[in-house]
Design a protein around this motif. Structure first.
Motif, PDB file in Angstrom:
ATOM      1  N   HIS A 152       0.823  -1.197   0.000  1.00 55.72           N
ATOM      2  CA  HIS A 152       0.000   0.000   0.000  1.00 55.72           C
ATOM      3  C   HIS A 152       0.862   1.253   0.000  1.00 55.72           C
ATOM      4  O   HIS A 152       0.598   2.205  -0.722  1.00 55.72           O
ATOM      5  N   GLU A 192      -7.180  -6.963  -3.682  1.00 57.93           N
ATOM      6  CA  GLU A 192      -7.573  -6.131  -2.548  1.00 57.93           C
ATOM      7  C   GLU A 192      -6.576  -4.985  -2.362  1.00 57.93           C
ATOM      8  O   GLU A 192      -6.959  -3.842  -2.118  1.00 57.93           O
ATOM      9  N   ARG A 196      -7.502  -1.054  -2.607  1.00 59.37           N
ATOM     10  CA  ARG A 196      -7.286  -0.140  -1.496  1.00 59.37           C
ATOM     11  C   ARG A 196      -6.381   1.009  -1.901  1.00 59.37           C
ATOM     12  O   ARG A 196      -6.593   2.149  -1.499  1.00 59.37           O
ATOM     13  N   VAL A 266     -14.141   0.810  -7.403  1.00 63.23           N
ATOM     14  CA  VAL A 266     -14.458   0.847  -5.975  1.00 63.23           C
ATOM     15  C   VAL A 266     -13.749   2.037  -5.344  1.00 63.23           C
ATOM     16  O   VAL A 266     -12.815   2.594  -5.909  1.00 63.23           O
ATOM     17  N   GLU A 267     -14.239   2.392  -4.178  1.00 70.61           N
ATOM     18  CA  GLU A 267     -13.636   3.507  -3.466  1.00 70.61           C
ATOM     19  C   GLU A 267     -12.324   3.041  -2.835  1.00 70.61           C
ATOM     20  O   GLU A 267     -12.307   2.030  -2.128  1.00 70.61           O
ATOM     21  N   PRO A 268     -11.216   3.745  -3.099  1.00 69.07           N
ATOM     22  CA  PRO A 268      -9.962   3.312  -2.473  1.00 69.07           C
ATOM     23  C   PRO A 268      -9.922   3.636  -0.977  1.00 69.07           C
ATOM     24  O   PRO A 268     -10.712   4.446  -0.492  1.00 69.07           O
ATOM     25  N   GLY A 269      -9.018   2.975  -0.295  1.00 71.47           N
ATOM     26  CA  GLY A 269      -8.761   3.320   1.102  1.00 71.47           C
ATOM     27  C   GLY A 269      -9.699   2.690   2.112  1.00 71.47           C
ATOM     28  O   GLY A 269      -9.656   3.036   3.290  1.00 71.47           O
ATOM     29  N   LEU A 270     -10.548   1.777   1.675  1.00 69.38           N
ATOM     30  CA  LEU A 270     -11.458   1.151   2.642  1.00 69.38           C
ATOM     31  C   LEU A 270     -10.722   0.095   3.454  1.00 69.38           C
ATOM     32  O   LEU A 270      -9.715  -0.466   3.027  1.00 69.38           O
ATOM     33  N   GLU A 271     -11.262  -0.143   4.612  1.00 71.44           N
ATOM     34  CA  GLU A 271     -10.680  -1.152   5.496  1.00 71.44           C
ATOM     35  C   GLU A 271     -10.831  -2.549   4.880  1.00 71.44           C
ATOM     36  O   GLU A 271      -9.923  -3.365   4.917  1.00 71.44           O
ATOM     37  N   ARG A 272     -12.006  -2.780   4.287  1.00 68.41           N
ATOM     38  CA  ARG A 272     -12.313  -4.135   3.813  1.00 68.41           C
ATOM     39  C   ARG A 272     -13.111  -4.043   2.515  1.00 68.41           C
ATOM     40  O   ARG A 272     -13.891  -3.120   2.302  1.00 68.41           O
ATOM     41  N   TYR A 273     -12.887  -5.013   1.655  1.00 68.87           N
ATOM     42  CA  TYR A 273     -13.650  -5.092   0.413  1.00 68.87           C
ATOM     43  C   TYR A 273     -14.360  -6.440   0.368  1.00 68.87           C
ATOM     44  O   TYR A 273     -13.876  -7.405   0.964  1.00 68.87           O
TER      45      TYR A 273
END
Lengths: 306, 327
Positions: A152, A192, A196, A266-273
């Motif tokens: 990341h 993932e 992210r 998808v929206e980046p930076g999420l905790e979980r996908y």
């Protein structure tokens, strides 16, 4: 990388200069000082150009010099679609993985660095870190332990290129009869990571690496005893003898095809996908890569001449 | 207890406590000598009604004390401190704990950079790391149980400085930098005065939470040796402990287990959180090594006659005149 003028100005005493770069691997062998516009100015106390990942541009230059003939003459690497790799911004490169000592990773890294002039960090199993000498050389050459946080930071925070082999150790450990058949892509962790970080996944199909060091037989129990991922007997060892054959690759013709970048909506930076989405995307990428490999193999007339 | 911790000027806040005599001239501080587990603390806190406790007595070097003393000081000492702070009608409103990046450990499966939330990848196996993890869990419990008290936990990278005694500084003063042959991991440093400034910053800003603190950048061990002008002593990668034992016995080398792990796999802590809070160290990692090397050369040339510690004027002024320091 290291500021020339500051360098000499910064040496406080002649006795102090002794350790300078003689201690670092490869440092004393090549010396091509010169500022690097990519990186911000280094602090003046630094004496080597080893970056926060352990990569050293000086070591890389030496490696590129050594790899050059291998890349140009031995494997005669040919790229297709190299323009799909961005010249700026992060991207996660993935490829199929093969050969007892995989020759695909260094060739991809060398090719992109030589042709596009931007560094590639190779994410690999942290087992490398545990091996003396090899681990250090690997790290100086741009190897980074494959940890989600590392990926990341490289992709999102630093906009670098990272190369990963989603098959993991299952790729290079397969025997010759299973060549070019992609293994499972792990648990889709690479998808993932890319989601992210908000970067595209760029698959690269590699033909030639399988034949550069085909595994005829591998011993599970001996490998476990020696605590290494796998212990192969390769065709190279029969051709070149047990010593030279362990390290020297066969001169298979290398063809690399860069496939279209895959972006995820998808929206980046999420905790979980969502797990399901990750697995689906990974499987789609895998199938696309597999089809391209079959296509390239169908068009290949000779293993050695392409 | 490490003499260096006593030398930290935080000790100067109103009431200093330590196991030994203070090693610096303390002008306005009343100094109390305590036993190794600081059992006196609760009485002092009650009697003086301090509102800030700066906890810097954690031992982070297992070669300096025995295992039992380490446990006594770190774990029991912290428990006493927290008990004193959480007593009914306690006046304590802020606790600053000086912890160490050792709580993250060194392991091949570690990420290159630890954020404050990243857990260890493997449970602690050596005494210091185990005791620090235990201490931190007590502090976290305390913070949960006492929402009215601001708790700051500062995790420092390897500290280097003229007046602090750590395994690495001890080795560098002897002109050697131990390394494990074939490994050249990346490590971080922070200058001791930056540590002092950071604790001061935490006290004045009433920072809450856990913060990593280190100088910028990471250095390979080989570069540490070359900056410090030290001879890099390669130890066998196999049976390192046994190979180093004679030198350790002869006191030519300090190699506590926790350092051995660092020399193999290195460690990186991400300091962006404290940077966002507004603290910027004055020295980078390389700068800290450089300054340490310079002070070492000076010491070699003129001997130990220099005053042991000269505070930065602003730090001095803070402890004397700041309204946030209780007198």
């Amino acid at each position: 990388m290291v500021r020339n003028a500051d360098r000499s100005a910064n040496k406080p005493s002649p006795t102090h200069a002794r350790g300078d770069s003689a201690d670092e691997p490869f440092g004393s062998l090549v010396r091509f000082p010169g500022p690097d516009p990519r990186k911000p100015a280094r602090d003046l106390s630094r004496r080597s150009d080893v970056d926060e990942w352990g990569r050293s541009e000086r070591a890389r230059r030496l490696i590129r010099r050594l790899e050059g003939p291998y890349y140009d003459r031995w494997f005669r690497v040919e790229w297709e679609g190299l323009e799909k790799i961005p010249r700026a911004g992060g991207a996660l490169l993935i490829a199929n993985h093969a050969g007892a000592i995989p020759s695909d990773a260094p060739m991809i890294m060398h090719g992109i660095e030589a042709e596009l002039g931007r560094p590639v960090y190779g994410l690999a199993d942290n087992w490398f870190r545990t091996v003396p000498v090899v681990g250090t050389a690997w790290s100086r050459g741009g190897g980074v332990p494959a940890h989600p946080d590392n990926a990341h930071r490289l992709l999102h925070d630093q906009n670098e290129l990272a190369l990963v082999f989603p098959e993991g150790v299952k790729g290079p450990s397969k025997v010759v009869s299973e060549r070019y058949r992609l293994r499972r892509f792990g648990r889709g962790g690479f998808v993932e990571t890319a989601m992210r970080a908000g970067v595209p996944v760029i698959p690269i199909a590699v033909v030639g690496a399988e034949e550069s060091m085909p595994i005829l037989y591998r011993s599970q129990s001996l490998a476990r005893m020696l605590r290494i991922p796998y212990l192969p007997v390769t065709a190279n060892q029969l051709v070149f003898g047990p010593v030279l054959g362990t390290f020297l690759h066969l001169p298979a013709k290398f063809k690399l095809r860069v496939l279209d970048p895959v972006t995820f909506d998808v929206e980046p930076g999420l905790e979980r996908y969502p797990r399901g989405r990750i697995m689906d995307e990974a499987e789609t990428i895998r199938q696309n890569l597999q089809e391209n490999l079959y296509d390239m193999l169908a068009k290949r007339r000779s293993i050695w001449f392409g | 207890m490490a003499a260096a911790l006593e030398r930290d000027p935080e000790v100067e806040i109103l009431v200093g406590m330590g196991t030994g005599a203070p090693s610096v001239e303390l002008e306005r501080t009343e100094y109390v000598r305590a036993d190794s587990s600081y059992s006196l603390l609760s009485r002092i806190v009650k009697a003086t009604e301090v509102d800030t406790i700066v906890h810097t007595f954690l031992v982070v070097d297992s070669s300096s004390v025995s295992g039992r003393a380490l446990h006594e000081t770190n774990v029991i000492g912290t428990m006493n401190l927290l008990a004193a702070a959480s007593a009914t009608s306690s006046s304590v409103r802020h606790i600053v704990v000086k912890s160490s990046s050792l709580v993250y450990g060194s392991h091949p499966a570690n990420p290159a950079w630890f954020s404050e939330e990243t857990p260890r990848s493997r449970p602690a196996r050596n005494r210091v790391e185990r005791s620090l993890c235990e201490v931190e869990s007590y502090v976290k419990d305390f913070a949960q149980d006492n929402p009215g008290v601001v708790v700051t936990m500062l995790r420092f990278a390897n500290v280097l400085g003229a007046d602090i005694d750590t395994p690495i500084s001890r080795n560098l003063s002897r002109g050697i930098m131990p390394s494990i042959a074939g490994y050249d991991p990346l490590i971080q440093f922070i200058e001791e005065e930056d540590v002092v400034r950071c604790v001061e910053f935490a006290v004045t800003e009433r920072l809450a939470g856990i913060y990593n603190v280190s100088g910028d950048g990471k250095l390979p061990v080989s570069e540490v040796a070359s900056i410090a002008g030290a001879w890099r002593l390669p130890l066998s990668p196999f049976m390192t402990r046994q190979a180093a034992a004679p030198l350790v016995r002869l006191k030519l080398l300090s190699l506590p287990t926790e350092l051995e792990d660092v020399l193999r796999y290195g460690r990186g802590i991400d300091t962006s959180k404290i940077a966002r809070a507004g603290y910027v160290p004055s020295c980078s990692s390389a700068g800290a090594v450089e300054r340490f090397a310079q002070s070492n050369r000076l010491r070699r040339a003129v001997g130990d006659h220099l005053p042991q510690y000269r505070y930065e004027a602003d730090v001095e002024a803070f402890f004397k005149h700041s309204p946030s320091v209780v007198r």
